[in-house]
Scaffold this motif. Sequence first.
Motif, mmCIF file in Angstrom:
data_model
loop_
_atom_site.group_PDB
_atom_site.id
_atom_site.type_symbol
_atom_site.label_atom_id
_atom_site.label_comp_id
_atom_site.label_asym_id
_atom_site.label_seq_id
_atom_site.Cartn_x
_atom_site.Cartn_y
_atom_site.Cartn_z
ATOM 1 N N UNK A 42 30.136 -19.492 40.379
ATOM 2 C CA UNK A 42 28.958 -18.841 39.810
ATOM 3 C C UNK A 42 27.977 -19.874 39.258
ATOM 4 N N UNK A 43 28.486 -20.905 38.608
ATOM 5 C CA UNK A 43 27.614 -21.961 38.087
ATOM 6 C C UNK A 43 26.940 -22.724 39.218
ATOM 7 N N UNK A 44 27.679 -23.007 40.291
ATOM 8 C CA UNK A 44 27.116 -23.722 41.438
ATOM 9 C C UNK A 44 26.011 -22.890 42.095
ATOM 10 N N UNK A 45 26.239 -21.588 42.226
ATOM 11 C CA UNK A 45 25.237 -20.702 42.810
ATOM 12 C C UNK A 45 24.006 -20.628 41.918
ATOM 13 N N UNK A 46 24.213 -20.563 40.598
ATOM 14 C CA UNK A 46 23.093 -20.517 39.662
ATOM 15 C C UNK A 46 22.236 -21.765 39.719
ATOM 16 N N UNK A 47 22.872 -22.919 39.860
ATOM 17 C CA UNK A 47 22.108 -24.169 39.972
ATOM 18 C C UNK A 47 21.303 -24.206 41.262
ATOM 19 N N UNK A 48 21.858 -23.637 42.321
ATOM 20 C CA UNK A 48 21.149 -23.608 43.599
ATOM 21 C C UNK A 48 19.942 -22.682 43.583
ATOM 22 N N UNK A 49 19.948 -21.701 42.690
ATOM 23 C CA UNK A 49 18.828 -20.762 42.615
ATOM 24 C C UNK A 49 17.626 -21.346 41.878
ATOM 25 N N UNK A 50 17.825 -22.392 41.126
ATOM 26 C CA UNK A 50 16.720 -22.995 40.404
ATOM 27 C C UNK A 50 16.649 -22.476 38.977
ATOM 28 N N UNK A 51 15.597 -22.905 38.248
ATOM 29 C CA UNK A 51 15.482 -22.514 36.838
ATOM 30 C C UNK A 51 15.153 -21.023 36.695
ATOM 31 N N UNK A 52 15.544 -20.467 35.546
ATOM 32 C CA UNK A 52 15.249 -19.068 35.271
ATOM 33 C C UNK A 52 13.760 -18.882 34.996
ATOM 34 N N UNK A 53 13.225 -17.806 35.507
ATOM 35 C CA UNK A 53 11.816 -17.491 35.322
ATOM 36 C C UNK A 53 11.734 -16.091 34.754
ATOM 37 N N UNK A 54 10.888 -15.910 33.759
ATOM 38 C CA UNK A 54 10.742 -14.593 33.169
ATOM 39 C C UNK A 54 9.927 -13.713 34.107
ATOM 40 N N UNK A 55 10.499 -12.583 34.479
ATOM 41 C CA UNK A 55 9.846 -11.664 35.401
ATOM 42 C C UNK A 55 9.583 -10.357 34.662
ATOM 43 N N UNK A 56 8.318 -9.953 34.552
ATOM 44 C CA UNK A 56 8.052 -8.683 33.872
ATOM 45 C C UNK A 56 8.549 -7.511 34.714
ATOM 46 N N UNK A 57 8.929 -6.455 34.037
ATOM 47 C CA UNK A 57 9.472 -5.287 34.725
ATOM 48 C C UNK A 57 8.432 -4.173 34.779
ATOM 49 N N UNK A 58 8.494 -3.368 35.813
ATOM 50 C CA UNK A 58 7.641 -2.206 35.977
ATOM 51 C C UNK A 58 8.541 -0.985 35.978
ATOM 52 N N UNK A 59 8.139 0.014 35.259
ATOM 53 C CA UNK A 59 8.897 1.252 35.225
ATOM 54 C C UNK A 59 8.023 2.334 35.824
ATOM 55 N N UNK A 60 8.550 2.964 36.854
ATOM 56 C CA UNK A 60 7.862 4.098 37.465
ATOM 57 C C UNK A 60 8.658 5.349 37.188
ATOM 58 N N UNK A 61 7.971 6.471 37.136
ATOM 59 C CA UNK A 61 8.655 7.748 36.984
ATOM 60 C C UNK A 61 8.426 8.521 38.266
ATOM 61 N N UNK A 62 9.520 8.783 38.969
ATOM 62 C CA UNK A 62 9.447 9.563 40.201
ATOM 63 C C UNK A 62 10.454 10.688 40.114
ATOM 64 N N UNK A 63 9.998 11.910 40.275
ATOM 65 C CA UNK A 63 10.868 13.093 40.254
ATOM 66 C C UNK A 63 11.772 13.105 39.019
ATOM 67 N N UNK A 64 11.154 12.887 37.858
ATOM 68 C CA UNK A 64 11.871 12.937 36.578
ATOM 69 C C UNK A 64 12.890 11.813 36.414
ATOM 70 N N UNK A 65 12.827 10.755 37.227
ATOM 71 C CA UNK A 65 13.738 9.623 37.116
ATOM 72 C C UNK A 65 12.933 8.364 36.832
ATOM 73 N N UNK A 66 13.476 7.496 36.005
ATOM 74 C CA UNK A 66 12.843 6.209 35.710
ATOM 75 C C UNK A 66 13.330 5.206 36.742
#
Length: 118
Positions: free
Chosen positions: A37-61
């Motif tokens: 898991x650590x090796x895979x994480x290093x291969x993915x690069x540094x963590x980047x903050x990604x904003x989230x979007x919430x949509x409401x479709x058919x009463x579900x988030x």
Amino acid sequence: MARAFRSGVETKKKVRMPLRHRVWQPIRDLRSLTTRAQRTGKGMGPLVEVPALVRIEDEHWIFERIDESTLNRLSHRLIVADEHGEQTLGVTENFQVALQVAKRMAEVEQRVVMIQPL
């Protein structure tokens, strides 16, 4: 068949299996998993903050990741006031969607939603 079950199995024909006591050492057993898991994480690069979007479709988030072009298109913020202060529900791409959400919140939850332009 019934007689065989009643009389059982002869002792000399019984299968003998020694009982193995397994000693579980979680640190040793999971070491390969953690290193992978650590090796895979290093291969993915540094963590980047990604904003989230919430949509409401058919009463579900629905939570999704969004890109910067979508963030630039967002135009109105939906805010609900409660006893702890203001809480942002989300943002919408246009005023019509913001108005629909505010109306639905007023009908279903009897709460007033403030629509604020960004």
